[in-house]
Design a protein around this motif. Structure first.
Motif, PDB file in Angstrom:
ATOM      1  N   PRO A 215     -31.867 -61.475  38.526  1.00 20.92           N
ATOM      2  CA  PRO A 215     -31.463 -61.249  37.337  1.00 20.92           C
ATOM      3  C   PRO A 215     -32.157 -62.006  36.296  1.00 20.92           C
ATOM      4  CG  PRO A 215     -29.538 -61.434  38.897  1.00 20.92           C
ATOM      5  CD  PRO A 215     -31.027 -61.785  39.850  1.00 20.92           C
ATOM      6  N   GLU A 257     -26.257 -47.074  36.952  1.00 23.09           N
ATOM      7  CA  GLU A 257     -25.981 -48.509  36.481  1.00 23.09           C
ATOM      8  C   GLU A 257     -27.365 -48.705  35.909  1.00 23.09           C
ATOM      9  OE1 GLU A 257     -24.036 -51.298  38.327  1.00 23.09           O
ATOM     10  OE2 GLU A 257     -22.630 -50.036  39.400  1.00 23.09           O
ATOM     11  N   THR A 259     -30.389 -51.229  35.127  1.00 16.40           N
ATOM     12  CA  THR A 259     -30.838 -52.266  35.786  1.00 16.40           C
ATOM     13  C   THR A 259     -31.790 -52.993  35.149  1.00 16.40           C
ATOM     14  OG1 THR A 259     -32.642 -50.756  36.638  1.00 16.40           O
ATOM     15  CG2 THR A 259     -30.579 -50.972  38.151  1.00 16.40           C
ATOM     16  N   LEU A 292     -31.399 -56.756  34.531  1.00 16.88           N
ATOM     17  CA  LEU A 292     -30.165 -56.998  34.416  1.00 16.88           C
ATOM     18  C   LEU A 292     -29.159 -57.380  35.578  1.00 16.88           C
ATOM     19  CD1 LEU A 292     -29.280 -53.892  32.210  1.00 16.88           C
ATOM     20  CD2 LEU A 292     -29.388 -56.474  31.296  1.00 16.88           C
ATOM     21  N   GLY A 293     -27.952 -57.644  35.294  1.00 18.46           N
ATOM     22  CA  GLY A 293     -27.054 -58.012  36.409  1.00 18.46           C
ATOM     23  C   GLY A 293     -27.055 -59.066  37.064  1.00 18.46           C
ATOM     24  N   THR A 294     -26.220 -59.314  38.096  1.00 20.96           N
ATOM     25  CA  THR A 294     -26.006 -60.519  39.181  1.00 20.96           C
ATOM     26  C   THR A 294     -26.774 -59.916  40.614  1.00 20.96           C
ATOM     27  OG1 THR A 294     -24.015 -59.442  39.975  1.00 20.96           O
ATOM     28  CG2 THR A 294     -24.050 -61.444  38.193  1.00 20.96           C
TER      29      THR A 294
END
Ligand SMILES: C[S@@+](CC[C@H](N)C(=O)[O-])C[C@H]1O[C@@H](n2cnc3c(N)ncnc32)[C@H](O)[C@@H]1O
Length: 304
Positions: A215, A257, A259, A292-294
């Motif tokens: 991330p 989603e 990314t 993005l994101g975890t």
């Protein structure tokens, strides 16, 4: 380098190490603890890069591989969950300037154009065995040559062709107007893309690159022609959207989603000073996104 923002202790991939110029920049700026996976399909490029980067010792791992195998190679070498990956696409000056590699029509050489020994076909095999229709298709699609049919006809009428000089002369006679560029430029580009399967390879590697980024990690792509840039742009746009349903669908059903976050909405072009220093950079386009994101940031994560 500004877009990659290398920091000490982090891990990076230069997926197109070539002569090692960008790799050196990443290693310098991620000193003292940064590590780099330096990848190229061309063993000769790797030999040069190894020599140039020898003073960085075990901070660099060199692997001869194709982009389609990126994710596997990265995980095998402890480079998953990385802080950044660079693709500086196209051919290196080493490949372009060596007449034995057959990329250039400026000096005569064998019609080869393979970036690495893994490529299945050479340009000579394509030129001398593919049908006129197939040749016209790749010259039109990959070379964006408006006289593609005429060029394909001329090639078939004059083959077998064995050298870059022979091919360049045949194409030059078939193409009447090519503006400022050499008449064979587009046909040579088309053959190089076909020999090295460049567009499918790019389509295959971009999702792999996203999967191995941590991330916040940076995806940096420099492309040199509009076909590559279009693939990169579409990928970044799609991956930065939460929903990819067609507009006519009232409610989201795609389950997609986002990314990536796009950091460059328009491609960055080189400054005049850069073009003056390095004329080949004239057509370069740079696009950057961050993950993005975890997610897992362990060097050898097998859970993804
Ligand atoms: C423009 S050069 C890179 C120059 C390099 N960044 C530097 O600083 O010197 C592109 C390199 O990417 C390699 N390459 C291109 N497509 C590849 C692929 N699909 N898999 C692996 N290497 C590839 C080429 O062999 C070439 O050495």
């Amino acid at each position: 380098m500004r877009w990659m923002q290398p920091t000490s202790g982090a891990r990076y991939i230069e997926a197109t190490v070539g002569l090692g110029g960008h790799a050196q920049g990443i290693l310098e700026r991620s000193s003292p603890g940064g590590r780099l996976l330096a990848l190229d399909r061309d063993p000769e490029a790797l030999r040069h890069a190894r020599e140039r980067l020898s003073s960085y010792g075990d901070r660099v791992v060199f692997v001869q591989a194709r982009h389609v195998d990126l994710e596997k190679v990265a995980r095998q070498n402890g480079f998953a969950g990385i802080a950044g990956i660079l693709f500086d696409l196209g051919v290196s000056s080493l490949q372009l300037m060596d007449p034995r590699r057959g990329f250039s029509f400026k000096e005569d050489g064998p019609l080869d154009m393979r970036m690495g020994p893994d490529a299945e076909l050479s340009a000579q095999e394509i030129v001398n065995t593919w049908s006129q229709r197939e040749l016209a298709r790749i010259i039109r699609e990959y070379g964006e040559e408006r006289y593609a049919r005429r060029v394909a006809w001329a090639i078939c009428a004059r083959r077998p062709l064995h050298t870059t000089g022979e091919l360049a002369r045949v194409v030059a006679r078939a193409v009447r107007h090519s503006g400022r560029i050499h008449p064979a430029t587009r046909t040579f580009q088309a053959l190089r893309i076909a020999v090295n399967d460049e567009l499918d390879s790019l389509r295959a590697v971009l999702p792999q690159a996203v999967r191995i980024l941590a991330p916040g990690g940076r995806l940096v792509v420099i492309s040199f022609h509009s076909l590559e840039d279009r693939i990169v742009k579409r990928f970044l746009v799609r991956e930065s959207r939460a929903c990819i349903c067609p507009p006519r669908i009232p409610e989201c059903v795609c389950g997609h989603e986002a990314t990536l976050k796009r950091l460059t909405k328009k491609p960055i072009r080189p400054a005049d000073a850069e073009v003056a220093r390095n004329p080949r950079s004239r057509s370069a386009r740079l696009r950057v996104a961050s993950r993005l994101g975890t997610g897992c940031t362990a060097p050898r994560c097998h859970n993804e």
